[in-house]
Design a protein around this motif. Structure first.
Motif, PDB file in Angstrom:
ATOM      1  N   VAL A 237      -5.542   2.314  -3.168  1.00 56.60           N
ATOM      2  CA  VAL A 237      -5.021   3.667  -2.982  1.00 56.60           C
ATOM      3  C   VAL A 237      -5.831   4.367  -1.892  1.00 56.60           C
ATOM      4  O   VAL A 237      -7.059   4.463  -1.992  1.00 56.60           O
ATOM      5  N   LYS A 238      -5.162   4.815  -0.862  1.00 63.13           N
ATOM      6  CA  LYS A 238      -5.835   5.417   0.291  1.00 63.13           C
ATOM      7  C   LYS A 238      -6.723   6.588  -0.132  1.00 63.13           C
ATOM      8  O   LYS A 238      -6.318   7.435  -0.914  1.00 63.13           O
ATOM      9  N   GLY A 239      -7.947   6.570   0.380  1.00 66.09           N
ATOM     10  CA  GLY A 239      -8.879   7.644   0.088  1.00 66.09           C
ATOM     11  C   GLY A 239      -9.639   7.483  -1.202  1.00 66.09           C
ATOM     12  O   GLY A 239     -10.407   8.366  -1.590  1.00 66.09           O
ATOM     13  N   THR A 240      -9.444   6.336  -1.896  1.00 66.25           N
ATOM     14  CA  THR A 240     -10.141   6.097  -3.170  1.00 66.25           C
ATOM     15  C   THR A 240     -10.668   4.670  -3.189  1.00 66.25           C
ATOM     16  O   THR A 240     -10.399   3.865  -2.293  1.00 66.25           O
ATOM     17  N   ASP A 241     -11.394   4.344  -4.257  1.00 67.02           N
ATOM     18  CA  ASP A 241     -11.830   2.964  -4.494  1.00 67.02           C
ATOM     19  C   ASP A 241     -10.912   2.243  -5.477  1.00 67.02           C
ATOM     20  O   ASP A 241     -11.211   1.132  -5.926  1.00 67.02           O
ATOM     21  N   HIS A 242      -9.804   2.867  -5.831  1.00 68.80           N
ATOM     22  CA  HIS A 242      -8.933   2.323  -6.871  1.00 68.80           C
ATOM     23  C   HIS A 242      -7.967   1.288  -6.304  1.00 68.80           C
ATOM     24  O   HIS A 242      -7.394   1.473  -5.227  1.00 68.80           O
ATOM     25  N   ILE A 243      -7.763   0.203  -7.074  1.00 72.24           N
ATOM     26  CA  ILE A 243      -6.687  -0.750  -6.822  1.00 72.24           C
ATOM     27  C   ILE A 243      -5.590  -0.424  -7.832  1.00 72.24           C
ATOM     28  O   ILE A 243      -5.799  -0.566  -9.040  1.00 72.24           O
ATOM     29  N   GLY A 244      -4.466   0.043  -7.350  1.00 68.08           N
ATOM     30  CA  GLY A 244      -3.376   0.421  -8.239  1.00 68.08           C
ATOM     31  C   GLY A 244      -2.328  -0.670  -8.348  1.00 68.08           C
ATOM     32  O   GLY A 244      -2.308  -1.630  -7.567  1.00 68.08           O
ATOM     33  N   VAL A 245      -1.461  -0.521  -9.341  1.00 72.63           N
ATOM     34  CA  VAL A 245      -0.325  -1.425  -9.519  1.00 72.63           C
ATOM     35  C   VAL A 245       0.946  -0.662  -9.171  1.00 72.63           C
ATOM     36  O   VAL A 245       1.141   0.479  -9.621  1.00 72.63           O
ATOM     37  N   PHE A 246       1.819  -1.306  -8.404  1.00 70.94           N
ATOM     38  CA  PHE A 246       3.047  -0.678  -7.949  1.00 70.94           C
ATOM     39  C   PHE A 246       4.206  -1.656  -8.116  1.00 70.94           C
ATOM     40  O   PHE A 246       4.014  -2.870  -8.100  1.00 70.94           O
ATOM     41  N   VAL A 247       5.399  -1.103  -8.271  1.00 72.33           N
ATOM     42  CA  VAL A 247       6.613  -1.909  -8.224  1.00 72.33           C
ATOM     43  C   VAL A 247       7.314  -1.590  -6.905  1.00 72.33           C
ATOM     44  O   VAL A 247       7.570  -0.428  -6.598  1.00 72.33           O
ATOM     45  N   VAL A 248       7.579  -2.646  -6.137  1.00 75.60           N
ATOM     46  CA  VAL A 248       8.185  -2.482  -4.813  1.00 75.60           C
ATOM     47  C   VAL A 248       9.547  -3.172  -4.809  1.00 75.60           C
ATOM     48  O   VAL A 248       9.624  -4.398  -4.940  1.00 75.60           O
ATOM     49  N   PRO A 249      10.639  -2.406  -4.659  1.00 73.06           N
ATOM     50  CA  PRO A 249      11.950  -3.040  -4.528  1.00 73.06           C
ATOM     51  C   PRO A 249      12.052  -3.773  -3.191  1.00 73.06           C
ATOM     52  O   PRO A 249      11.519  -3.322  -2.177  1.00 73.06           O
ATOM     53  N   SER A 250      12.726  -4.902  -3.178  1.00 74.67           N
ATOM     54  CA  SER A 250      12.951  -5.615  -1.919  1.00 74.67           C
ATOM     55  C   SER A 250      13.981  -4.901  -1.064  1.00 74.67           C
ATOM     56  O   SER A 250      13.941  -4.981   0.167  1.00 74.67           O
ATOM     57  N   TRP A 251      14.900  -4.230  -1.739  1.00 72.17           N
ATOM     58  CA  TRP A 251      15.906  -3.447  -1.049  1.00 72.17           C
ATOM     59  C   TRP A 251      16.045  -2.114  -1.765  1.00 72.17           C
ATOM     60  O   TRP A 251      15.984  -2.061  -2.999  1.00 72.17           O
ATOM     61  N   PRO A 253      18.455   1.120  -2.957  1.00 71.42           N
ATOM     62  CA  PRO A 253      19.844   1.107  -3.420  1.00 71.42           C
ATOM     63  C   PRO A 253      20.841   1.102  -2.272  1.00 71.42           C
ATOM     64  O   PRO A 253      20.770   1.922  -1.345  1.00 71.42           O
ATOM     65  N   GLY A 254      21.777   0.147  -2.335  1.00 74.91           N
ATOM     66  CA  GLY A 254      22.826   0.043  -1.326  1.00 74.91           C
ATOM     67  C   GLY A 254      22.485  -0.824  -0.136  1.00 74.91           C
ATOM     68  O   GLY A 254      23.360  -1.135   0.691  1.00 74.91           O
ATOM     69  N   ASP A 255      21.196  -1.231  -0.013  1.00 79.54           N
ATOM     70  CA  ASP A 255      20.774  -1.969   1.181  1.00 79.54           C
ATOM     71  C   ASP A 255      20.814  -3.481   1.030  1.00 79.54           C
ATOM     72  O   ASP A 255      20.722  -4.201   2.033  1.00 79.54           O
ATOM     73  N   LYS A 256      20.913  -3.989  -0.188  1.00 79.81           N
ATOM     74  CA  LYS A 256      20.862  -5.450  -0.356  1.00 79.81           C
ATOM     75  C   LYS A 256      22.039  -6.126   0.329  1.00 79.81           C
ATOM     76  O   LYS A 256      21.868  -7.140   1.019  1.00 79.81           O
ATOM     77  N   ALA A 257      23.233  -5.570   0.175  1.00 78.80           N
ATOM     78  CA  ALA A 257      24.416  -6.168   0.796  1.00 78.80           C
ATOM     79  C   ALA A 257      24.307  -6.165   2.317  1.00 78.80           C
ATOM     80  O   ALA A 257      24.812  -7.068   2.993  1.00 78.80           O
ATOM     81  N   ARG A 258      23.623  -5.144   2.859  1.00 73.24           N
ATOM     82  CA  ARG A 258      23.441  -5.064   4.312  1.00 73.24           C
ATOM     83  C   ARG A 258      22.217  -5.826   4.791  1.00 73.24           C
ATOM     84  O   ARG A 258      21.939  -5.873   5.984  1.00 73.24           O
ATOM     85  N   GLU A 259      21.472  -6.413   3.839  1.00 72.65           N
ATOM     86  CA  GLU A 259      20.260  -7.183   4.138  1.00 72.65           C
ATOM     87  C   GLU A 259      19.254  -6.359   4.944  1.00 72.65           C
ATOM     88  O   GLU A 259      18.640  -6.841   5.890  1.00 72.65           O
ATOM     89  N   ARG A 260      19.074  -5.134   4.521  1.00 74.74           N
ATOM     90  CA  ARG A 260      18.103  -4.254   5.169  1.00 74.74           C
ATOM     91  C   ARG A 260      16.915  -4.100   4.228  1.00 74.74           C
ATOM     92  O   ARG A 260      16.983  -3.429   3.211  1.00 74.74           O
ATOM     93  N   ARG A 261      15.796  -4.743   4.584  1.00 73.74           N
ATOM     94  CA  ARG A 261      14.624  -4.778   3.724  1.00 73.74           C
ATOM     95  C   ARG A 261      13.958  -3.417   3.601  1.00 73.74           C
ATOM     96  O   ARG A 261      14.052  -2.573   4.502  1.00 73.74           O
ATOM     97  N   ASN A 262      13.267  -3.249   2.468  1.00 69.44           N
ATOM     98  CA  ASN A 262      12.566  -1.989   2.180  1.00 69.44           C
ATOM     99  C   ASN A 262      11.204  -1.961   2.881  1.00 69.44           C
ATOM    100  O   ASN A 262      10.163  -2.156   2.261  1.00 69.44           O
TER     101      ASN A 262
END
Length: 548
Positions: A237-251, A253-262
């Motif tokens: 996490v920027k500005g800290t010493d913490h390692i956080g956990v996040f969920v990152v969508p690959s696309w 909403p609406g972008d998977k069919a257009r193959e536009r990555r997140n």
């Protein structure tokens, strides 16, 4: 006409050059074996542990087992061919960066049909899930079972720590757990970076706050399930010493069919010795939208305690399943194949090795059932969440679970390589033929599986530190006695004494003759402890079988 008849073969000696030898008898037995219904030991384990659920599990596992040994086995064998391995298509015809992970139709079909079983949904009980995964894992198809494992980790951390009022996280959880319109989301775990490997505190990928969400910047170096819909990701996490956990969508909403990555690019796919049907890549994040999960200052603890622990449990299932298939098919071949006038199984050296394979497979499988039973008795996924309201007895039992999961990962994953390699030797030259059996593929995948979620030395170090840290409230000898409850008292006392002595030795000290000797003794003690635990689990099942 003179003929020599052997099981599964026939020679007509009066026809020069004729050699109509046939493997059909072996193939009929091997391919006709039902992974659940024909495995008496597995059914004994289900009856022993599943209790009132056993009858229903028997019914549903029977249906699944038929698909595993027929359609799904054929798909997995076809997908293993080199020409079907995944590849990366960076651009479409119009110069749009898409980073499409191209997988074979066989792999995609297999993944879709297995995920449609909804093994992590509310309508499937934990024991039913466990038994079905054991059967599925006998395919040895890590192009699918690894995504299953990672998806369970994503579900686990969202259930335990996700904000239920966060609409997008709630949708992701529903997509992966219950499915949306019949489609199931696929999860991944992206934690490793080039400078650290398993050393997650060394992460340099950065998370920058953007309102209630975050933006991710940097490169993850080893990202299996690169085709996933969502990834559990660790980042500083920027500005800290913490390692956080996040969920990152690959696309988004609406972008998977257009193959536009997140906001990320897949730079390349790895060239690996095993799990070759599984796309593993290098991903560079350039501002990907991410959702934090759980307290950011506890990201490392949550990533290891929840996500990686679930993965290590899964590796225990996979190890037992691969051993089971390897031992079974080696014995079938040894009973079929005649060499120098005798069946392979009739030679004492071969019989000894086959008995060892059978014992290892059963012991590992019984141990995996016992560890999972303890996991459920501790509360299942709830046992992985940090709690401060536990009684001392509950805390000790949860501690046993933690260490047994680590020891199972160390022992079972490493021993699978030996089991599959020895099973291959029973086949002679056919043992290394890729299109003769699944064993070469299982061997390569087992070698990779041994390294997933922490290699042996890292986890042995963790067990050592854990026991040192717990010594003030859970005496090491008591811990050993609890884990081996019911074992011979002299064995328990001996192991307890040796463990206690080694915790005072320089196992983690500077490298010298003394520390190397102590390190070797530590590995040996850990191996003996878990082998004794597995043996107790095996005896508890076989004792039920022979009792009147």
């Amino acid at each position: 006409m003179t003929e020599e008849h052997t099981k599964g073969s026939e020679y007509a000696l009066d026809q020069p050059g004729s050699n109509p030898y046939s493997f059909d008898t072996f193939l009929e037995q091997r391919d006709g074996f039902d992974y659940y219904n024909d495995d008496e030991f597995l059914r004994d384990l289900v009856a022993h542990y599943a209790g009132d659920e056993a009858a229903r599990i028997h019914e549903t596992a029977s249906v699944l087992s038929h698909k595993v040994r027929t359609r799904w086995r054929a798909l997995s064998e076809q997908a293993a061919r080199p020409e079907y391995h995944p590849r990366l298509l960076h651009y479409d015809a119009y110069n749009h960066r898409i980073d499409r992970v191209v997988r074979s139709l066989e792999t995609e079909t297999l993944e879709r049909e297995i995920f449609a079983e909804a093994l992590f949904s509310n309508r499937v009980t934990p024991w039913e899930m466990f038994v079905k995964r054991f059967v599925i894992n006998q395919l040895g198809e890590f192009g699918v079972v690894c995504p299953m494992t990672c998806t369970e980790g994503l579900i686990g951390i969202l259930e335990l720590l996700g904000d239920p009022s966060h609409s997008e996280l709630a949708r992701i959880l529903r997509h992966c757990k219950e499915g949306i319109d019949g489609e199931f989301g696929v999860g991944a775990q992206f934690m490793t970076e080039i400078q650290g490997g398993s050393d997650l505190p060394a992460n340099r990928v950065e998370a920058v706050a953007d309102g209630a969400a975050y933006r991710i910047y940097g490169k993850k170096f080893f990202t299996s399930v690169a085709h996933a819909d969502y990834a559990v990701l660790t980042a500083r996490v920027k500005g800290t010493d913490h390692i956080g956990v996040f969920v990152v969508p690959s696309w988004l909403p609406g972008d998977k069919a257009r193959e536009r990555r997140n906001g990320f690019e897949i730079q390349r796919l790895k060239w690996k010795m095993g799990t070759t049907e599984l796309p593993t890549g290098e991903i560079e994040y350039k501002g990907a939208l991410a959702y934090p999960v759980g307290p950011l200052h506890r990201g490392l603890a949550n990533a290891v305690g929840i996500v990686l622990t679930l993965s290590r449990l899964s590796i225990g299932i996979a190890s037992a399943a691969m051993m089971t298939r390897a031992a079974r098919e080696a014995r079938m071949y040894a009973e079929f194949r005649t060499v120098f006038g005798r069946r392979i199984v009739d030679y004492p050296l071969s019989a000894r090795e086959l008995n060892w394979l059978d014992d290892m497979a059963k012991r590992t499988t019984a141990g995996a059932f016992a560890v999972f039973d303890l996991y459920l008795r501790c509360g299942g996924r709830q046992a992985l969440a940090a709690r401060t309201d536990m009684s001392l007895a509950e805390r000790k039992r949860q501690w046993q679970l933690r260490e047994l999961i680590l020891l199972q990962k160390v022992c079972a994953a490493g021993q699978t390589v030996d089991v599959v390699r020895k099973a291959m030797s029973i086949f002679g030259g056919h043992g290394v033929m890729e299109d003769f059996s699944a064993l070469p593929r299982l061997l390569r995948d087992a070698a990779v599986n041994e390294l997933w979620e922490g290699p042996k030395n890292l986890l042995l170090t963790q067990v050592y530190r854990d026991l040192q840290r717990a010594a003030s409230w859970y005496d090491t000898k008591e811990f050993i006695a609890d884990v081996l409850a019911g074992a011979d008292a002299s064995l328990t006392a001996d192991l307890g004494e040796r463990f206690a002595q080694l915790l005072a030795e320089p196992v983690l000290g500077d490298v010298d003759e003394g520390s190397i000797t102590a390190a070797a003794a530590w590995e040996q003690c850990c191996t003996e402890l878990f082998a004794a635990y597995q043996q107790l689990a095996l005896q508890s099942v076989t004792a039920v079988r022979v009792s009147p």
